[in-house]
Design an enzyme around this catalytic site. Structure first.
Site, mmCIF file in Angstrom:
data_model
loop_
_atom_site.group_PDB
_atom_site.id
_atom_site.type_symbol
_atom_site.label_atom_id
_atom_site.label_comp_id
_atom_site.label_asym_id
_atom_site.label_seq_id
_atom_site.Cartn_x
_atom_site.Cartn_y
_atom_site.Cartn_z
ATOM 1 N N SER A 1 0.835 -1.195 0.000
ATOM 2 C CA SER A 1 0.000 0.000 0.000
ATOM 3 C C SER A 1 0.866 1.240 0.000
ATOM 4 O O SER A 1 2.032 1.202 0.389
ATOM 5 C CB SER A 1 -0.920 0.000 1.213
ATOM 6 O OG SER A 1 -0.182 0.433 2.337
ATOM 7 N N LYS A 2 0.279 2.315 -0.444
ATOM 8 C CA LYS A 2 1.006 3.574 -0.534
ATOM 9 C C LYS A 2 1.533 3.974 0.840
ATOM 10 O O LYS A 2 2.591 4.574 0.966
ATOM 11 C CB LYS A 2 0.055 4.641 -1.091
ATOM 12 C CG LYS A 2 0.590 6.065 -1.044
ATOM 13 C CD LYS A 2 0.924 6.577 -2.421
ATOM 14 C CE LYS A 2 1.244 8.057 -2.411
ATOM 15 N NZ LYS A 2 2.576 8.356 -1.915
ATOM 16 N N ARG A 3 0.785 3.587 1.873
ATOM 17 C CA ARG A 3 1.135 4.018 3.218
ATOM 18 C C ARG A 3 2.524 3.540 3.662
ATOM 19 O O ARG A 3 3.221 4.223 4.370
ATOM 20 C CB ARG A 3 0.077 3.583 4.224
ATOM 21 C CG ARG A 3 -0.592 4.767 4.890
ATOM 22 C CD ARG A 3 -1.806 4.339 5.684
ATOM 23 N NE ARG A 3 -2.833 3.774 4.820
ATOM 24 C CZ ARG A 3 -3.470 2.629 5.068
ATOM 25 N NH1 ARG A 3 -3.189 1.927 6.130
ATOM 26 N NH2 ARG A 3 -4.413 2.219 4.255
ATOM 27 N N ASN A 4 2.919 2.327 3.251
ATOM 28 C CA ASN A 4 4.229 1.885 3.739
ATOM 29 C C ASN A 4 5.397 2.463 2.926
ATOM 30 O O ASN A 4 6.554 2.126 3.163
ATOM 31 C CB ASN A 4 4.296 0.357 3.881
ATOM 32 C CG ASN A 4 4.163 -0.342 2.547
ATOM 33 O OD1 ASN A 4 4.708 0.116 1.557
ATOM 34 N ND2 ASN A 4 3.451 -1.447 2.518
ATOM 35 N N GLY A 5 5.053 3.336 1.962
ATOM 36 C CA GLY A 5 6.111 4.124 1.329
ATOM 37 C C GLY A 5 6.879 3.442 0.201
ATOM 38 O O GLY A 5 7.733 4.060 -0.406
#
Ligand code: GLU
Length: 482
Positions: free
Chosen positions: A251-255
């Site tokens: 996911s985008k959240r984990n960069g």
């Protein structure tokens, strides 16, 4: 027949690695057989639209060298290539589909419609028993003529199993009862993805559709639309999603999920592209390093596989190191410069620094940690001068550094090679081992036990003045020790 494939991203503001991989497989299917690769912007979900997102799509594809043959910016015979510019086309086909019995007009409250929209975003069929199905076409048309807002919903009257073939997942069966009668055309006249993808893929004569396996469950709905219109569906190529681990999607959240994030972290576009090609495809042998044009030659749909594609940053990092080492010295230097500018303000021989770093780093972002001591000499423990392997202790270091400090002002030219020769000679002339001179110099210049680059490489990078200053700091501190 030549393949025509399309990359159909929604402009959401960043390029997810999974989407870029889809684009790559679409591109390779087309290019491995001399076909056409199209770019189509799927912006019908206006809530998700992000300003500037289309530019990110263009620049990412250009950066990795995936050029498109038709698209919004260059046109083509099947345009427009932006879905929001195709509204009249969808309206025309939606009304036709109603006439053919594949859809019906619906006047239910917008709440249900928006719930459906969300369900569709997740591509999970949601059951919706639509009372409007019972309306006659005349009744429905009269309500539309009277100005009532309406949607067009798919009608699914079939019973039993829908069957279709997928190039990766094989023969698939899905019960018609598991399909929802979702919205195809919204009250604002925009189509949903579930409708637009079919209309566009048909009108644009797309031969192969590559997309994430989350779309498998909706494929029978698309096939019903193709069937009602009497059209042939494309070849389906569903690919497993890119996962962070066995349970979690990347996911985008984990960069690490977006192409831009990875580039910003110092990964080279060519390495990212090479790595993602292997996330779901293999060449059938051990080979791992492929340029885009080599992939075009090696690629075949048969070698795509359905095992979970786990994004392994360690493997990507290794591969990136291989690409860094393959760069010409000039290219590496050009790519490293912005990183130098970010973390180094003192005047250094940056070309010499690049020579030292290129064989030793795995990502460009490693540059910061590899060069911080060049910017500022860290406060180090004098115990570092004691090293059994190098046969040094504080006295030997003190003596060697004194000799070096006396020599350095005369060294000409100031280069790694010449410095190395001169220091070796100094060691020999004074009955010292090379390590007894080079090791203390390296500690004095870096203040660190391990460094990229040996003593003379560091001296070449730092320059004469700074090298002497650092050696004098060491001498003073060793002297104070007594
Ligand atoms: N716009 C869709 C997405 O970004 C495209 C899916 C497809 O390729 O059909 O997921």
């Amino acid at each position: 027949m030549k393949a025509r494939t399309r990359f159909a991203p929604s402009p959401t503001g960043y390029m997810h690695i999974g989407n870029l991989r889809t684009a790559l497989y679409e591109y390779l299917i087309a290019k491995s057989g001399g076909g056409d690769f199209l770019l189509r912007i799927e912006d019908t979900d206006q809530k998700r639209y992000v300003e500037g997102a289309t530019d990110i799509i263009y620049s990412t594809l250009k950066t990795v060298g995936m050029n498109w043959d038709e698209g919004p910016d260059i046109g083509g015979n099947y345009g427009p290539y932006v879905q929001s510019e195709r509204k009249p086309i969808y309206a025309e086909y939606a009304h036709k589909l109603v006439e053919l019995g594949g859809a019906h007009y619906c006047f239910c409250a917008p709440k249900e419609e928006s719930e459906d929209d969300e369900a569709e975003e997740n591509a999970v069929p949601a059951k919706f028993q639509d009372p409007c199905k019972r309306l006659s076409l005349e009744e429905a048309r009269a309500r539309i003529a009277a100005g009532e807002p309406f949607t067009v919903r798919q009608t699914i009257n079939k019973k039993g199993k829908s069957r279709f073939h997928d190039e990766v997942y094989g023969d698939i069966e899905i019960d018609y009862d598991d399909l929802d009668e979702g919205v195809l055309l919204k009250t604002d006249g925009f189509p949903t993805y579930n409708f637009a993808n079919v209309i566009d893929d048909h009108l644009m004569e797309i031969t192969h559709v590559v997309r994430g396996n989350e779309y498998i469950s909706s494929t029978p709905k698309y096939n019903l639309i193709y069937e009602t219109f009497g059209w042939t569906p494309p070849v389906y190529v569903h690919v497993p999603q890119v996962m962070k681990d066995a349970q979690h999607k990347l996911s985008k959240r984990n960069g690490d999920a977006s192409f831009q994030d990875l580039v910003a972290k110092g990964y080279l576009p060519e390495a990212i592209l090479n790595y993602i090609a292997l996330l779901g495809w293999n060449p059938g042998d051990d080979r791992e390093i492929f340029s885009l044009s080599e992939l075009e030659k090696a690629f075949s749909v048969e070698r795509l596989n359905k095992s979970p594609a786990i994004f392994d940053i360690v493997k990507l990092t290794w591969m990136n190191g291989c690409y860094i080492r393959e760069l010409s010295a000039e290219d590496f230097h050009r790519l490293a410069l912005p990183y130098y500018q970010k973390c180094l303000t003192r005047s250094l021989d940056l070309a010499a620094l690049s020579k030292v770093l290129q064989p030793r780093i795995e990502t460009l972002a490693d540059i910061a940690a590899q060069t911080d001591f060049l910017e500022q000499l860290p406060d180090y423990d004098l115990a570092l001068f004691e090293n059994k392997k190098m046969k040094t202790d504080r006295d030997i270091a003190n003596n060697a550094l004194r000799l070096v400090a006396a020599l350095l002002p005369q060294v000409e030219p100031w280069s790694n090679e010449n410095l190395f020769e001169q220091l070796k000679k100094l060691a020999a002339d004074n009955g010292l081992k090379n390590g007894q001179v080079l090791y203390p110099v390296r500690i004095a210049l870096s203040g660190r036990e391990t460094t990229s680059g040996g003593a003379t490489e560091l001296a070449a990078i730092l320059g004469r003045e700074e090298s002497l200053a650092r050696i004098n700091v060491a001498l003073q501190r060793l002297g104070e020790q007594g």
